[in-house]
Design a protein around this motif. Structure first.
Motif, PDB file in Angstrom:
ATOM      1  N   THR A   1       6.285   7.165  -7.879  1.00  0.00           N
ATOM      2  CA  THR A   1       6.521   6.592  -6.561  1.00  0.00           C
ATOM      3  C   THR A   1       5.402   5.640  -6.165  1.00  0.00           C
ATOM      4  N   ILE A   2       4.168   6.042  -6.400  1.00  0.00           N
ATOM      5  CA  ILE A   2       3.028   5.182  -6.085  1.00  0.00           C
ATOM      6  C   ILE A   2       3.062   3.917  -6.939  1.00  0.00           C
ATOM      7  N   ASP A   3       3.435   4.054  -8.211  1.00  0.00           N
ATOM      8  CA  ASP A   3       3.558   2.882  -9.089  1.00  0.00           C
ATOM      9  C   ASP A   3       4.581   1.906  -8.526  1.00  0.00           C
ATOM     10  N   ASP A   4       5.717   2.420  -8.076  1.00  0.00           N
ATOM     11  CA  ASP A   4       6.760   1.559  -7.511  1.00  0.00           C
ATOM     12  C   ASP A   4       6.263   0.855  -6.253  1.00  0.00           C
ATOM     13  N   LEU A   5       5.620   1.594  -5.354  1.00  0.00           N
ATOM     14  CA  LEU A   5       5.119   1.002  -4.121  1.00  0.00           C
ATOM     15  C   LEU A   5       4.028  -0.026  -4.402  1.00  0.00           C
ATOM     16  N   THR A   6       3.212   0.255  -5.417  1.00  0.00           N
ATOM     17  CA  THR A   6       2.167  -0.706  -5.793  1.00  0.00           C
ATOM     18  C   THR A   6       2.784  -2.007  -6.270  1.00  0.00           C
ATOM     19  N   ARG A   7       3.813  -1.915  -7.098  1.00  0.00           N
ATOM     20  CA  ARG A   7       4.483  -3.129  -7.580  1.00  0.00           C
ATOM     21  C   ARG A   7       5.074  -3.914  -6.412  1.00  0.00           C
ATOM     22  N   ILE A   8       5.708  -3.215  -5.496  1.00  0.00           N
ATOM     23  CA  ILE A   8       6.333  -3.890  -4.354  1.00  0.00           C
ATOM     24  C   ILE A   8       5.287  -4.604  -3.502  1.00  0.00           C
TER      25      ILE A   8
ATOM     26  N   ASP B   1       7.134  -9.258   4.896  1.00  0.00           N
ATOM     27  CA  ASP B   1       8.251  -9.086   3.956  1.00  0.00           C
ATOM     28  C   ASP B   1       7.922  -8.045   2.889  1.00  0.00           C
ATOM     29  N   SER B   2       6.648  -7.990   2.448  1.00  0.00           N
ATOM     30  CA  SER B   2       6.249  -6.992   1.452  1.00  0.00           C
ATOM     31  C   SER B   2       6.305  -5.591   2.042  1.00  0.00           C
ATOM     32  N   ILE B   3       5.789  -5.445   3.269  1.00  0.00           N
ATOM     33  CA  ILE B   3       5.841  -4.146   3.937  1.00  0.00           C
ATOM     34  C   ILE B   3       7.286  -3.729   4.143  1.00  0.00           C
ATOM     35  N   ALA B   4       8.139  -4.675   4.528  1.00  0.00           N
ATOM     36  CA  ALA B   4       9.557  -4.368   4.761  1.00  0.00           C
ATOM     37  C   ALA B   4      10.218  -3.877   3.480  1.00  0.00           C
ATOM     38  N   LYS B   5       9.920  -4.514   2.350  1.00  0.00           N
ATOM     39  CA  LYS B   5      10.486  -4.082   1.072  1.00  0.00           C
ATOM     40  C   LYS B   5      10.021  -2.667   0.727  1.00  0.00           C
ATOM     41  N   ALA B   6       8.746  -2.383   0.992  1.00  0.00           N
ATOM     42  CA  ALA B   6       8.216  -1.044   0.714  1.00  0.00           C
ATOM     43  C   ALA B   6       8.889  -0.004   1.611  1.00  0.00           C
ATOM     44  N   LEU B   7       9.102  -0.348   2.867  1.00  0.00           N
ATOM     45  CA  LEU B   7       9.741   0.579   3.800  1.00  0.00           C
ATOM     46  C   LEU B   7      11.203   0.816   3.438  1.00  0.00           C
ATOM     47  N   HIS B   8      11.886  -0.210   2.981  1.00  0.00           N
ATOM     48  CA  HIS B   8      13.275  -0.035   2.537  1.00  0.00           C
ATOM     49  C   HIS B   8      13.325   0.883   1.317  1.00  0.00           C
TER      50      HIS B   8
ATOM     51  N   VAL C   1      -3.478   2.183  -2.105  1.00  0.00           N
ATOM     52  CA  VAL C   1      -2.696   0.993  -2.470  1.00  0.00           C
ATOM     53  C   VAL C   1      -2.930  -0.113  -1.448  1.00  0.00           C
ATOM     54  N   LEU C   2      -2.946   0.236  -0.170  1.00  0.00           N
ATOM     55  CA  LEU C   2      -3.160  -0.767   0.874  1.00  0.00           C
ATOM     56  C   LEU C   2      -4.557  -1.385   0.762  1.00  0.00           C
ATOM     57  N   LYS C   3      -5.550  -0.574   0.397  1.00  0.00           N
ATOM     58  CA  LYS C   3      -6.891  -1.112   0.187  1.00  0.00           C
ATOM     59  C   LYS C   3      -6.889  -2.102  -0.975  1.00  0.00           C
ATOM     60  N   ARG C   4      -6.188  -1.744  -2.047  1.00  0.00           N
ATOM     61  CA  ARG C   4      -6.094  -2.653  -3.197  1.00  0.00           C
ATOM     62  C   ARG C   4      -5.440  -3.965  -2.784  1.00  0.00           C
ATOM     63  N   LEU C   5      -4.447  -3.873  -1.911  1.00  0.00           N
ATOM     64  CA  LEU C   5      -3.741  -5.063  -1.451  1.00  0.00           C
ATOM     65  C   LEU C   5      -4.689  -5.994  -0.702  1.00  0.00           C
ATOM     66  N   ILE C   6      -5.500  -5.440   0.182  1.00  0.00           N
ATOM     67  CA  ILE C   6      -6.456  -6.248   0.948  1.00  0.00           C
ATOM     68  C   ILE C   6      -7.474  -6.893   0.018  1.00  0.00           C
ATOM     69  N   ILE C   7      -8.012  -6.101  -0.908  1.00  0.00           N
ATOM     70  CA  ILE C   7      -9.022  -6.622  -1.831  1.00  0.00           C
ATOM     71  C   ILE C   7      -8.430  -7.713  -2.721  1.00  0.00           C
ATOM     72  N   ALA C   8      -7.202  -7.496  -3.207  1.00  0.00           N
ATOM     73  CA  ALA C   8      -6.547  -8.485  -4.070  1.00  0.00           C
ATOM     74  C   ALA C   8      -6.339  -9.801  -3.327  1.00  0.00           C
TER      75      ALA C   8
END
Length: 203
Positions: free
Chosen positions: A63-70, A96-103, A131-138
């Protein structure tokens, strides 16, 4: 996990795990229960998982892998550069990324509901924050933002924790409340939270 992955079999096992976690709880379920509910034999279960704890862990990992990809993969589509004072860092959480993750969460709500009552809910919450921290850093690295030691007088690690905790807590409360609101409504709450001081919520 031994043997070749069989997605159909694993889907049946996941569905059985979800059903049993909701009906009798994680502690009470057994491998025999899972195999019987999935319509497979115990040997087939053990070809994929060591025990029910390994099953739960692998389901969380997937699940975390899927959310990370999204979240991470979609962060490369467009975007806004980060300002020198770091204010645009919030734009790492693209709507849009958050929306895809929430869906994704809403479409598999039964599983998230089961996990949230299986004794491992905080692991999923903490890993979502990671994952959210990785997103900010990326995003910051992508746009060449210089690392800062503080933001408006708040040390950088505390500032990061404030930001990701707010977003994670909104999503987690949404799950615990049964995903009653639409993903778009939750996105709007997250967007509003970006520019609202905590004290302003109460007054």
């Amino acid at each position: 996990m031994a043997g070749k992955r069989n997605t159909k079999t694993e889907a049946k096992i996941k569905a059985a795990f979800t059903t049993l976690a909701q009906s009798k709880g994680f502690d009470a379920m057994t491998v025999s229960d899972i195999a019987r509910t999935a319509g497979i034999n115990r040997g087939t279960f053990y070809m994929h998982y060591i025990d029910k704890f390994d099953l739960r862990q692998q389901l969380i990992d997937d699940t975390i892998d899927d959310l990370t990809r999204i979240l991470i993969d979609n962060s490369d589509e467009g975007g806004q550069s980060v300002t020198s004072d770091g204010r645009a860092i919030c734009d790492a959480f693209k709507e849009d990324s958050i929306a895809k993750a929430l869906h994704y969460v809403k479409d598999d709500f039964a599983f998230f509901d089961a996990i949230s009552h299986s004794g491992n809910d905080m692991q999923l919450y903490d890993r979502l924050k990671a994952v959210l921290k990785r997103l900010i850093i990326a995003q910051a690295q992508r746009f060449g933002a210089e690392p800062k030691t503080n933001y408006n007088g708040i040390p950088a690690d505390y500032a990061m924790e404030i930001l990701v905790s707010a977003v994670s807590s909104i999503i987690w409360l949404w799950i615990r409340r049964g995903c009653k609101e639409t993903p778009e409504q939750i996105c709007r709450i997250i967007e509003t939270n970006k520019t609202t001081a905590p004290i302003d919520v109460l007054w």
